[in-house]
Design a protein around this motif. Structure first.
Motif: not given
Length: 93
Positions: A27-30, A43-45, A64-73
């Motif tokens: 859910l957080d990743v979604t 669609r995000s889910k 891209a780096a900021a998006a990866v950091t946010t997804l990892r968090a």
């Protein structure tokens, strides 16, 4: 009439953000995927639940780096991939 192709040369090579594993907090990743892409929650889910999903395509390295950091968090595994050079730009020699 002659058709010429134009090749634009950029300093920044486009990058893709790939979600390799959504992890346990789907859910957080979604919600992160929804904020990054602007897609609907449903669609995000679907995108977040898919392994090796392209989240962002052809973005600058900083984005891209900021998006990866946010997804990892949010608990996901994600990576930045450099887009391959098109065939017509590769040297033939």
């Amino acid at each position: 009439m002659r058709a010429d192709s134009v090749v634009l040369v950029c300093d920044d090579v486009p990058h893709d953000v790939v979600l390799t594993d959504p992890g346990f907090r789907l859910l957080d990743v979604t919600h992160v995927v929804r904020r990054l892409t602007g897609l609907s929650l449903w669609r995000s889910k679907v995108l977040a639940a898919d392994a090796h999903a392209l989240i962002l395509v052809g973005v600058p390295q900083e984005v891209a780096a900021a998006a990866v950091t946010t997804l990892r968090a949010a608990g996901a595994s994600a990576e930045v991939r450099e887009r391959p050079e098109p065939d017509f730009l590769k040297s033939s020699g």
